[in-house]
Design a protein around this motif. Structure first.
Motif, PDB file in Angstrom:
ATOM      1  N   CYS A  58       0.880  -1.170   0.000  1.00  0.00           N
ATOM      2  CA  CYS A  58       0.000   0.000   0.000  1.00  0.00           C
ATOM      3  C   CYS A  58       0.915   1.216   0.000  1.00  0.00           C
ATOM      4  O   CYS A  58       1.570   1.500   1.005  1.00  0.00           O
ATOM      5  CB  CYS A  58      -0.921   0.001   1.216  1.00  0.00           C
ATOM      6  SG  CYS A  58      -2.161  -1.306   1.219  1.00  0.00           S
ATOM      7  N   GLY A  59       1.008   1.870  -1.116  1.00  0.00           N
ATOM      8  CA  GLY A  59       2.007   2.920  -1.293  1.00  0.00           C
ATOM      9  C   GLY A  59       1.795   4.108  -0.391  1.00  0.00           C
ATOM     10  O   GLY A  59       0.665   4.501  -0.099  1.00  0.00           O
ATOM     11  N   GLY A  60       2.911   4.681   0.071  1.00  0.00           N
ATOM     12  CA  GLY A  60       2.858   5.863   0.912  1.00  0.00           C
ATOM     13  C   GLY A  60       3.401   7.075   0.198  1.00  0.00           C
ATOM     14  O   GLY A  60       3.571   7.084  -1.023  1.00  0.00           O
ATOM     15  N   GLU A  61       3.684   8.120   0.969  1.00  0.00           N
ATOM     16  CA  GLU A  61       4.192   9.367   0.407  1.00  0.00           C
ATOM     17  C   GLU A  61       5.683   9.519   0.651  1.00  0.00           C
ATOM     18  O   GLU A  61       6.247  10.570   0.392  1.00  0.00           O
ATOM     19  CB  GLU A  61       3.447  10.548   1.022  1.00  0.00           C
ATOM     20  CG  GLU A  61       1.944  10.533   0.726  1.00  0.00           C
ATOM     21  CD  GLU A  61       1.223  11.679   1.395  1.00  0.00           C
ATOM     22  OE1 GLU A  61       1.865  12.379   2.196  1.00  0.00           O
ATOM     23  OE2 GLU A  61       0.041  11.876   1.101  1.00  0.00           O
ATOM     24  N   GLY A  62       6.312   8.455   1.180  1.00  0.00           N
ATOM     25  CA  GLY A  62       7.710   8.582   1.553  1.00  0.00           C
ATOM     26  C   GLY A  62       8.670   8.019   0.531  1.00  0.00           C
ATOM     27  O   GLY A  62       9.766   7.611   0.894  1.00  0.00           O
ATOM     28  N   ASP A  63       8.274   7.945  -0.741  1.00  0.00           N
ATOM     29  CA  ASP A  63       9.166   7.397  -1.750  1.00  0.00           C
ATOM     30  C   ASP A  63      10.422   8.238  -1.864  1.00  0.00           C
ATOM     31  O   ASP A  63      10.378   9.462  -1.965  1.00  0.00           O
ATOM     32  CB  ASP A  63       8.463   7.347  -3.100  1.00  0.00           C
ATOM     33  CG  ASP A  63       7.270   6.400  -3.080  1.00  0.00           C
ATOM     34  OD1 ASP A  63       7.167   5.625  -2.109  1.00  0.00           O
ATOM     35  OD2 ASP A  63       6.468   6.454  -4.020  1.00  0.00           O
ATOM     36  N   LEU A  64      11.567   7.566  -1.847  1.00  0.00           N
ATOM     37  CA  LEU A  64      12.849   8.256  -1.953  1.00  0.00           C
ATOM     38  C   LEU A  64      13.571   7.729  -3.180  1.00  0.00           C
ATOM     39  O   LEU A  64      13.968   6.569  -3.217  1.00  0.00           O
ATOM     40  CB  LEU A  64      13.695   8.013  -0.690  1.00  0.00           C
ATOM     41  CG  LEU A  64      13.113   8.542   0.627  1.00  0.00           C
ATOM     42  CD1 LEU A  64      13.975   8.081   1.802  1.00  0.00           C
ATOM     43  CD2 LEU A  64      13.034  10.058   0.593  1.00  0.00           C
ATOM     44  N   ASN A 116      14.480   5.874  -6.155  1.00  0.00           N
ATOM     45  CA  ASN A 116      13.926   4.694  -6.792  1.00  0.00           C
ATOM     46  C   ASN A 116      13.407   3.673  -5.778  1.00  0.00           C
ATOM     47  O   ASN A 116      13.272   2.502  -6.095  1.00  0.00           O
ATOM     48  CB  ASN A 116      14.978   4.053  -7.697  1.00  0.00           C
ATOM     49  CG  ASN A 116      16.190   3.612  -6.909  1.00  0.00           C
ATOM     50  OD1 ASN A 116      16.366   4.011  -5.759  1.00  0.00           O
ATOM     51  ND2 ASN A 116      17.024   2.795  -7.519  1.00  0.00           N
ATOM     52  N   ILE A 117      13.130   4.107  -4.534  1.00  0.00           N
ATOM     53  CA  ILE A 117      12.559   3.221  -3.514  1.00  0.00           C
ATOM     54  C   ILE A 117      11.075   3.518  -3.381  1.00  0.00           C
ATOM     55  O   ILE A 117      10.689   4.629  -3.017  1.00  0.00           O
ATOM     56  CB  ILE A 117      13.260   3.408  -2.156  1.00  0.00           C
ATOM     57  CG1 ILE A 117      14.749   3.067  -2.275  1.00  0.00           C
ATOM     58  CG2 ILE A 117      12.601   2.531  -1.095  1.00  0.00           C
ATOM     59  CD1 ILE A 117      15.529   3.307  -0.998  1.00  0.00           C
ATOM     60  N   LEU A 118      10.223   2.526  -3.684  1.00  0.00           N
ATOM     61  CA  LEU A 118       8.777   2.676  -3.549  1.00  0.00           C
ATOM     62  C   LEU A 118       8.374   2.185  -2.174  1.00  0.00           C
ATOM     63  O   LEU A 118       8.202   0.984  -1.953  1.00  0.00           O
ATOM     64  CB  LEU A 118       8.060   1.893  -4.648  1.00  0.00           C
ATOM     65  CG  LEU A 118       8.380   2.296  -6.086  1.00  0.00           C
ATOM     66  CD1 LEU A 118       7.547   1.475  -7.056  1.00  0.00           C
ATOM     67  CD2 LEU A 118       8.152   3.780  -6.301  1.00  0.00           C
ATOM     68  N   THR A 173      11.454  -6.859   0.167  1.00  0.00           N
ATOM     69  CA  THR A 173      11.915  -5.932  -0.874  1.00  0.00           C
ATOM     70  C   THR A 173      12.218  -6.700  -2.152  1.00  0.00           C
ATOM     71  O   THR A 173      12.597  -7.875  -2.119  1.00  0.00           O
ATOM     72  CB  THR A 173      13.181  -5.159  -0.458  1.00  0.00           C
ATOM     73  OG1 THR A 173      14.236  -6.095  -0.196  1.00  0.00           O
ATOM     74  CG2 THR A 173      12.929  -4.329   0.789  1.00  0.00           C
ATOM     75  N   GLN A 174      12.051  -6.023  -3.286  1.00  0.00           N
ATOM     76  CA  GLN A 174      12.391  -6.612  -4.566  1.00  0.00           C
ATOM     77  C   GLN A 174      12.853  -5.510  -5.508  1.00  0.00           C
ATOM     78  O   GLN A 174      12.207  -4.454  -5.601  1.00  0.00           O
ATOM     79  CB  GLN A 174      11.201  -7.336  -5.194  1.00  0.00           C
ATOM     80  CG  GLN A 174      11.550  -7.990  -6.525  1.00  0.00           C
ATOM     81  CD  GLN A 174      10.355  -8.625  -7.215  1.00  0.00           C
ATOM     82  OE1 GLN A 174       9.211  -8.269  -6.950  1.00  0.00           O
ATOM     83  NE2 GLN A 174      10.611  -9.554  -8.107  1.00  0.00           N
ATOM     84  N   ILE A 175      13.971  -5.741  -6.162  1.00  0.00           N
ATOM     85  CA  ILE A 175      14.457  -4.796  -7.163  1.00  0.00           C
ATOM     86  C   ILE A 175      13.827  -5.152  -8.498  1.00  0.00           C
ATOM     87  O   ILE A 175      13.898  -6.292  -8.953  1.00  0.00           O
ATOM     88  CB  ILE A 175      15.992  -4.831  -7.262  1.00  0.00           C
ATOM     89  CG1 ILE A 175      16.609  -4.398  -5.939  1.00  0.00           C
ATOM     90  CG2 ILE A 175      16.473  -3.930  -8.403  1.00  0.00           C
ATOM     91  CD1 ILE A 175      18.114  -4.494  -5.906  1.00  0.00           C
ATOM     92  N   TRP A 215      14.017   0.055  -9.753  1.00  0.00           N
ATOM     93  CA  TRP A 215      13.498   0.580  -8.505  1.00  0.00           C
ATOM     94  C   TRP A 215      13.276  -0.570  -7.534  1.00  0.00           C
ATOM     95  O   TRP A 215      13.241  -1.734  -7.922  1.00  0.00           O
ATOM     96  CB  TRP A 215      12.210   1.375  -8.708  1.00  0.00           C
ATOM     97  CG  TRP A 215      11.001   0.572  -9.073  1.00  0.00           C
ATOM     98  CD1 TRP A 215      10.101   0.034  -8.216  1.00  0.00           C
ATOM     99  CD2 TRP A 215      10.568   0.223 -10.395  1.00  0.00           C
ATOM    100  NE1 TRP A 215       9.123  -0.619  -8.917  1.00  0.00           N
ATOM    101  CE2 TRP A 215       9.377  -0.519 -10.253  1.00  0.00           C
ATOM    102  CE3 TRP A 215      11.065   0.474 -11.678  1.00  0.00           C
ATOM    103  CZ2 TRP A 215       8.688  -1.025 -11.350  1.00  0.00           C
ATOM    104  CZ3 TRP A 215      10.370  -0.029 -12.759  1.00  0.00           C
ATOM    105  CH2 TRP A 215       9.205  -0.760 -12.592  1.00  0.00           C
ATOM    106  N   THR A 216      13.160  -0.219  -6.256  1.00  0.00           N
ATOM    107  CA  THR A 216      12.997  -1.211  -5.203  1.00  0.00           C
ATOM    108  C   THR A 216      11.610  -1.086  -4.584  1.00  0.00           C
ATOM    109  O   THR A 216      11.236  -0.019  -4.113  1.00  0.00           O
ATOM    110  CB  THR A 216      14.060  -1.019  -4.100  1.00  0.00           C
ATOM    111  OG1 THR A 216      15.359  -1.158  -4.678  1.00  0.00           O
ATOM    112  CG2 THR A 216      13.883  -2.051  -2.997  1.00  0.00           C
ATOM    113  N   ASP A 217      10.843  -2.172  -4.613  1.00  0.00           N
ATOM    114  CA  ASP A 217       9.543  -2.227  -3.961  1.00  0.00           C
ATOM    115  C   ASP A 217       9.729  -2.643  -2.510  1.00  0.00           C
ATOM    116  O   ASP A 217      10.500  -3.559  -2.221  1.00  0.00           O
ATOM    117  CB  ASP A 217       8.637  -3.260  -4.625  1.00  0.00           C
ATOM    118  CG  ASP A 217       8.206  -2.824  -6.012  1.00  0.00           C
ATOM    119  OD1 ASP A 217       8.303  -1.626  -6.305  1.00  0.00           O
ATOM    120  OD2 ASP A 217       7.784  -3.692  -6.782  1.00  0.00           O
ATOM    121  N   VAL A 218       9.028  -1.989  -1.599  1.00  0.00           N
ATOM    122  CA  VAL A 218       8.995  -2.382  -0.191  1.00  0.00           C
ATOM    123  C   VAL A 218       7.581  -2.853   0.123  1.00  0.00           C
ATOM    124  O   VAL A 218       6.609  -2.202  -0.261  1.00  0.00           O
ATOM    125  CB  VAL A 218       9.379  -1.212   0.728  1.00  0.00           C
ATOM    126  CG1 VAL A 218       9.346  -1.650   2.193  1.00  0.00           C
ATOM    127  CG2 VAL A 218      10.756  -0.680   0.362  1.00  0.00           C
TER     128      VAL A 218
END
Length: 301
Positions: A17-23, A25-27, A199-201, A225-228
Protein backbone atom coordinates in the motif's frame (compact mmCIF):
# COMPACT_ATOMS: atom_id res chain seq x y z
CA UNK A 1 -20.81 4.04 18.05
CA UNK A 2 -20.90 0.89 20.18
CA UNK A 3 -20.77 -1.91 17.60
CA UNK A 4 -17.03 -2.46 17.80
CA UNK A 5 -15.52 -5.69 16.52
CA UNK A 6 -12.11 -7.18 15.72
CA UNK A 7 -10.97 -8.64 12.43
CA UNK A 8 -7.67 -10.30 11.48
CA UNK A 9 -5.64 -10.62 8.29
CA UNK A 10 -2.99 -13.25 7.55
CA UNK A 11 -0.89 -12.22 4.56
CA UNK A 12 -0.40 -14.92 1.92
CA UNK A 13 1.62 -12.61 -0.35
CA UNK A 14 3.57 -9.36 0.14
CA UNK A 15 1.31 -6.32 0.67
CA UNK A 16 2.11 -3.00 -1.00
CA UNK A 17 0.00 0.00 0.00
CA UNK A 18 2.01 2.92 -1.29
CA UNK A 19 2.86 5.86 0.91
CA UNK A 20 4.19 9.37 0.41
CA UNK A 21 7.71 8.58 1.55
CA UNK A 22 9.17 7.40 -1.75
CA UNK A 23 12.85 8.26 -1.95
CA UNK A 24 14.44 8.16 -5.39
CA UNK A 25 13.93 4.69 -6.79
CA UNK A 26 12.56 3.22 -3.51
CA UNK A 27 8.78 2.68 -3.55
CA UNK A 28 8.01 2.74 0.16
CA UNK A 29 4.78 1.73 1.86
CA UNK A 30 2.37 3.79 3.91
CA UNK A 31 3.44 4.10 7.55
CA UNK A 32 1.96 5.41 10.78
CA UNK A 33 3.20 8.90 11.59
CA UNK A 34 3.76 8.31 15.30
CA UNK A 35 5.44 4.87 15.08
CA UNK A 36 6.70 4.62 11.49
CA UNK A 37 5.26 1.09 11.43
CA UNK A 38 3.69 -0.02 8.10
CA UNK A 39 -0.09 -0.46 8.10
CA UNK A 40 -3.02 -0.97 5.73
CA UNK A 41 -5.29 2.11 5.60
CA UNK A 42 -8.94 1.48 6.40
CA UNK A 43 -9.86 3.06 3.08
CA UNK A 44 -7.80 0.43 1.23
CA UNK A 45 -9.35 -2.39 3.25
CA UNK A 46 -12.86 -1.01 2.76
CA UNK A 47 -12.34 -0.52 -0.98
CA UNK A 48 -11.11 -4.09 -1.46
CA UNK A 49 -14.03 -5.56 0.47
CA UNK A 50 -16.55 -3.37 -1.34
CA UNK A 51 -15.17 -4.50 -4.69
CA UNK A 52 -15.55 -8.17 -3.78
CA UNK A 53 -19.05 -7.74 -2.31
CA UNK A 54 -20.10 -5.72 -5.38
CA UNK A 55 -18.89 -8.51 -7.69
CA UNK A 56 -21.25 -10.90 -5.88
CA UNK A 57 -24.23 -8.63 -5.19
CA UNK A 58 -24.11 -4.96 -6.34
CA UNK A 59 -27.25 -4.07 -4.37
CA UNK A 60 -25.77 -5.50 -1.16
CA UNK A 61 -22.57 -3.50 -1.70
CA UNK A 62 -24.55 -0.27 -2.08
CA UNK A 63 -26.55 -0.98 1.07
CA UNK A 64 -23.53 -1.97 3.17
CA UNK A 65 -20.96 0.55 1.95
CA UNK A 66 -23.25 3.25 0.54
CA UNK A 67 -23.72 4.12 -3.11
CA UNK A 68 -20.71 5.66 -4.82
CA UNK A 69 -20.79 9.29 -5.90
CA UNK A 70 -23.14 9.67 -8.86
CA UNK A 71 -23.00 12.16 -11.72
CA UNK A 72 -25.56 14.35 -9.93
CA UNK A 73 -23.42 14.51 -6.78
CA UNK A 74 -25.51 12.07 -4.71
CA UNK A 75 -23.96 9.44 -2.43
CA UNK A 76 -25.47 6.69 -0.30
CA UNK A 77 -25.07 6.29 3.48
CA UNK A 78 -22.78 3.51 4.65
CA UNK A 79 -23.89 1.02 7.30
CA UNK A 80 -20.54 -0.72 7.80
CA UNK A 81 -17.18 0.76 8.74
CA UNK A 82 -13.56 -0.47 8.76
CA UNK A 83 -10.55 0.97 10.56
CA UNK A 84 -6.85 0.73 9.72
CA UNK A 85 -5.26 -2.73 9.79
CA UNK A 86 -2.22 -2.55 12.09
CA UNK A 87 0.72 -4.88 12.48
CA UNK A 88 0.47 -7.41 15.29
CA UNK A 89 3.00 -10.17 14.51
CA UNK A 90 5.76 -9.88 11.90
CA UNK A 91 7.71 -12.95 10.72
CA UNK A 92 11.48 -12.79 11.12
CA UNK A 93 14.24 -15.19 10.20
CA UNK A 94 15.64 -16.43 13.47
CA UNK A 95 18.39 -18.76 14.61
CA UNK A 96 18.39 -20.21 18.11
CA UNK A 97 21.95 -20.31 19.44
CA UNK A 98 21.14 -23.28 21.65
CA UNK A 99 21.72 -26.12 19.20
CA UNK A 100 22.07 -23.75 16.21
CA UNK A 101 18.64 -24.66 14.93
CA UNK A 102 16.81 -22.31 12.62
CA UNK A 103 13.49 -21.16 13.97
CA UNK A 104 10.76 -19.30 12.13
CA UNK A 105 9.66 -16.69 14.65
CA UNK A 106 6.95 -14.04 14.81
CA UNK A 107 7.99 -10.86 16.59
CA UNK A 108 5.88 -8.08 18.13
CA UNK A 109 6.44 -5.26 20.62
CA UNK A 110 4.95 -3.69 23.72
CA UNK A 111 2.87 -0.98 22.04
CA UNK A 112 1.40 -3.29 19.38
CA UNK A 113 0.42 -5.88 22.00
CA UNK A 114 -1.04 -3.14 24.26
CA UNK A 115 -3.14 -1.58 21.49
CA UNK A 116 -4.46 -4.98 20.35
CA UNK A 117 -5.37 -5.87 23.94
CA UNK A 118 -7.28 -2.59 24.37
CA UNK A 119 -9.22 -3.09 21.15
CA UNK A 120 -10.01 -6.79 21.49
CA UNK A 121 -10.81 -6.88 25.20
CA UNK A 122 -8.02 -9.27 26.20
CA UNK A 123 -6.49 -8.92 29.71
CA UNK A 124 -3.79 -6.27 29.82
CA UNK A 125 -0.46 -6.76 31.58
CA UNK A 126 3.04 -5.33 31.65
CA UNK A 127 6.09 -6.59 29.78
CA UNK A 128 9.73 -6.22 30.87
CA UNK A 129 12.30 -4.19 28.94
CA UNK A 130 14.13 -7.38 27.90
CA UNK A 131 12.79 -9.84 25.25
CA UNK A 132 10.33 -12.51 26.34
CA UNK A 133 8.97 -15.34 24.23
CA UNK A 134 7.28 -18.69 24.01
CA UNK A 135 10.66 -20.47 24.07
CA UNK A 136 13.40 -19.10 26.33
CA UNK A 137 16.99 -19.08 25.10
CA UNK A 138 19.54 -17.21 23.02
CA UNK A 139 18.57 -16.18 19.51
CA UNK A 140 19.81 -14.32 16.52
CA UNK A 141 16.93 -12.20 15.19
CA UNK A 142 17.87 -10.43 11.97
CA UNK A 143 21.33 -9.03 12.86
CA UNK A 144 20.80 -8.87 16.64
CA UNK A 145 21.62 -11.35 19.37
CA UNK A 146 18.85 -11.66 21.94
CA UNK A 147 18.55 -13.38 25.29
CA UNK A 148 14.88 -14.31 25.53
CA UNK A 149 13.12 -15.11 28.82
CA UNK A 150 9.97 -17.16 29.16
CA UNK A 151 6.48 -15.64 29.33
CA UNK A 152 4.36 -15.42 32.47
CA UNK A 153 0.77 -16.67 32.36
CA UNK A 154 -0.70 -13.11 32.17
CA UNK A 155 1.71 -12.32 29.32
CA UNK A 156 0.67 -15.50 27.47
CA UNK A 157 -2.97 -14.37 27.68
CA UNK A 158 -2.11 -10.85 26.54
CA UNK A 159 -0.36 -12.04 23.36
CA UNK A 160 -3.15 -14.39 22.27
CA UNK A 161 -5.66 -13.59 19.54
CA UNK A 162 -9.29 -12.89 20.34
CA UNK A 163 -11.70 -15.60 19.24
CA UNK A 164 -10.94 -18.63 17.13
CA UNK A 165 -8.55 -18.81 14.18
CA UNK A 166 -9.89 -19.07 10.68
CA UNK A 167 -10.37 -22.76 9.91
CA UNK A 168 -7.82 -22.95 7.07
CA UNK A 169 -5.11 -21.50 9.36
CA UNK A 170 -6.07 -23.38 12.53
CA UNK A 171 -3.79 -26.33 11.78
CA UNK A 172 -0.13 -25.93 10.97
CA UNK A 173 -0.03 -22.12 11.04
CA UNK A 174 -1.65 -21.73 14.46
CA UNK A 175 0.45 -24.47 16.07
CA UNK A 176 3.68 -22.98 14.66
CA UNK A 177 2.64 -19.49 15.78
CA UNK A 178 1.83 -20.76 19.28
CA UNK A 179 5.39 -22.07 19.70
CA UNK A 180 7.43 -19.32 18.08
CA UNK A 181 6.81 -15.76 19.29
CA UNK A 182 9.06 -13.10 20.79
CA UNK A 183 7.96 -9.77 22.30
CA UNK A 184 10.49 -6.94 22.11
CA UNK A 185 10.71 -3.40 23.42
CA UNK A 186 9.37 -0.88 20.89
CA UNK A 187 12.81 0.53 20.02
CA UNK A 188 14.26 -2.94 19.33
CA UNK A 189 11.25 -3.93 17.25
CA UNK A 190 11.49 -0.73 15.19
CA UNK A 191 15.08 -1.55 14.26
CA UNK A 192 14.61 -5.25 13.56
CA UNK A 193 11.33 -4.82 11.68
CA UNK A 194 13.07 -2.94 8.88
CA UNK A 195 15.14 -6.09 8.22
CA UNK A 196 12.01 -8.18 7.84
CA UNK A 197 10.20 -6.01 5.30
CA UNK A 198 9.95 -7.64 1.91
CA UNK A 199 11.92 -5.93 -0.87
CA UNK A 200 12.39 -6.61 -4.57
CA UNK A 201 14.46 -4.80 -7.16
CA UNK A 202 12.49 -4.41 -10.38
CA UNK A 203 13.35 -2.96 -13.75
CA UNK A 204 11.46 -1.46 -16.66
CA UNK A 205 12.33 -2.73 -20.12
CA UNK A 206 13.01 0.10 -22.56
CA UNK A 207 10.93 -0.13 -25.74
CA UNK A 208 11.10 3.58 -26.46
CA UNK A 209 12.75 4.20 -29.84
CA UNK A 210 12.23 7.94 -29.92
CA UNK A 211 15.04 9.78 -31.70
CA UNK A 212 15.49 12.23 -28.87
CA UNK A 213 16.00 9.48 -26.33
CA UNK A 214 19.56 8.97 -25.06
CA UNK A 215 19.27 5.17 -25.04
CA UNK A 216 17.70 3.84 -28.24
CA UNK A 217 18.56 0.19 -27.64
CA UNK A 218 15.33 -1.75 -27.90
CA UNK A 219 14.61 -4.08 -25.01
CA UNK A 220 17.29 -2.67 -22.70
CA UNK A 221 16.77 -2.42 -18.94
CA UNK A 222 16.50 1.28 -18.30
CA UNK A 223 14.90 1.98 -14.92
CA UNK A 224 15.49 0.11 -11.69
CA UNK A 225 13.50 0.58 -8.50
CA UNK A 226 13.00 -1.21 -5.20
CA UNK A 227 9.54 -2.23 -3.96
CA UNK A 228 9.00 -2.38 -0.19
CA UNK A 229 6.14 -4.56 1.11
CA UNK A 230 4.71 -5.98 4.32
CA UNK A 231 5.98 -9.60 4.17
CA UNK A 232 3.83 -12.65 3.79
CA UNK A 233 2.95 -14.55 7.01
CA UNK A 234 2.31 -11.24 8.80
CA UNK A 235 -0.70 -11.05 11.14
CA UNK A 236 -2.61 -7.74 11.25
CA UNK A 237 -5.76 -6.74 13.12
CA UNK A 238 -8.39 -4.09 12.46
CA UNK A 239 -11.54 -2.69 14.08
CA UNK A 240 -14.85 -2.82 12.23
CA UNK A 241 -18.54 -2.67 12.97
CA UNK A 242 -22.05 -1.70 11.92
CA UNK A 243 -23.79 1.66 12.01
CA UNK A 244 -27.27 0.60 11.00
CA UNK A 245 -29.85 2.78 9.35
CA UNK A 246 -33.06 2.27 11.37
CA UNK A 247 -35.30 2.89 8.35
CA UNK A 248 -33.61 0.39 6.04
CA UNK A 249 -31.12 -1.69 8.04
CA UNK A 250 -28.83 -4.32 6.57
CA UNK A 251 -30.66 -7.63 6.14
CA UNK A 252 -29.34 -11.10 6.95
CA UNK A 253 -28.71 -11.85 3.27
CA UNK A 254 -26.48 -8.78 2.83
CA UNK A 255 -24.70 -9.48 6.11
CA UNK A 256 -23.99 -13.07 5.06
CA UNK A 257 -22.53 -11.82 1.78
CA UNK A 258 -20.17 -9.51 3.68
CA UNK A 259 -19.12 -12.23 6.13
CA UNK A 260 -18.33 -14.59 3.25
CA UNK A 261 -15.95 -11.97 1.87
CA UNK A 262 -14.22 -10.85 5.11
CA UNK A 263 -13.64 -14.47 6.16
CA UNK A 264 -12.29 -15.53 2.78
CA UNK A 265 -9.36 -14.78 0.50
CA UNK A 266 -9.21 -11.26 -0.86
CA UNK A 267 -6.66 -8.85 -2.33
CA UNK A 268 -5.52 -5.51 -0.84
CA UNK A 269 -3.22 -2.82 -2.17
CA UNK A 270 -1.31 -2.45 -5.40
CA UNK A 271 0.65 -4.70 -7.75
CA UNK A 272 -2.16 -7.24 -8.01
CA UNK A 273 -0.90 -8.04 -11.51
CA UNK A 274 2.13 -9.77 -9.96
CA UNK A 275 0.12 -11.61 -7.32
CA UNK A 276 0.65 -9.33 -4.37
CA UNK A 277 -1.83 -8.33 -1.72
CA UNK A 278 -3.61 -11.64 -1.01
CA UNK A 279 -4.77 -12.16 2.55
CA UNK A 280 -6.85 -14.68 4.48
CA UNK A 281 -9.32 -12.86 6.67
CA UNK A 282 -11.39 -13.78 9.69
CA UNK A 283 -13.48 -11.99 12.33
CA UNK A 284 -14.27 -12.61 15.98
CA UNK A 285 -17.98 -11.78 15.68
CA UNK A 286 -19.92 -12.86 12.60
CA UNK A 287 -23.44 -12.09 13.85
CA UNK A 288 -25.72 -9.36 12.50
CA UNK A 289 -26.75 -6.75 15.12
CA UNK A 290 -30.46 -6.86 15.90
CA UNK A 291 -32.67 -3.83 16.10
CA UNK A 292 -35.96 -3.37 17.94
CA UNK A 293 -34.57 -4.90 21.15
CA UNK A 294 -33.73 -3.38 24.49
CA UNK A 295 -30.05 -3.80 23.78
CA UNK A 296 -28.38 -0.55 22.62
CA UNK A 297 -27.78 -0.82 18.90
CA UNK A 298 -25.83 1.64 16.76
CA UNK A 299 -28.35 3.25 14.44
CA UNK A 300 -28.32 6.24 12.19
CA UNK A 301 -31.45 8.18 11.35
Amino acid sequence: MNDFRTGYLYTLAPIHCGGEGDLGNILDIVREVHTDFPYIPGSSLRGSLRWDVYSIDPAAADKLFGKELSSDGQMGVHQIWFGDARLLWVPMRTMAMNGNRNVFTWVSCHSLIRDHVLLSGLPITEFPDHPVGTQAGSYYVADAQLQVSGLTEPQKQAISLAGDWQQSLAGAVESTWNKNRIVLADSDFQTLMEHSLWTQIRNKINNDNRKDHDDDSEGGAEIFWTDVCIPRDTILYYPWGYKLNKNNPVAQREHDCLIDVVTGLFQIGGQANVGRGWVQGWVTNSTLPLINTNQPIPVEA
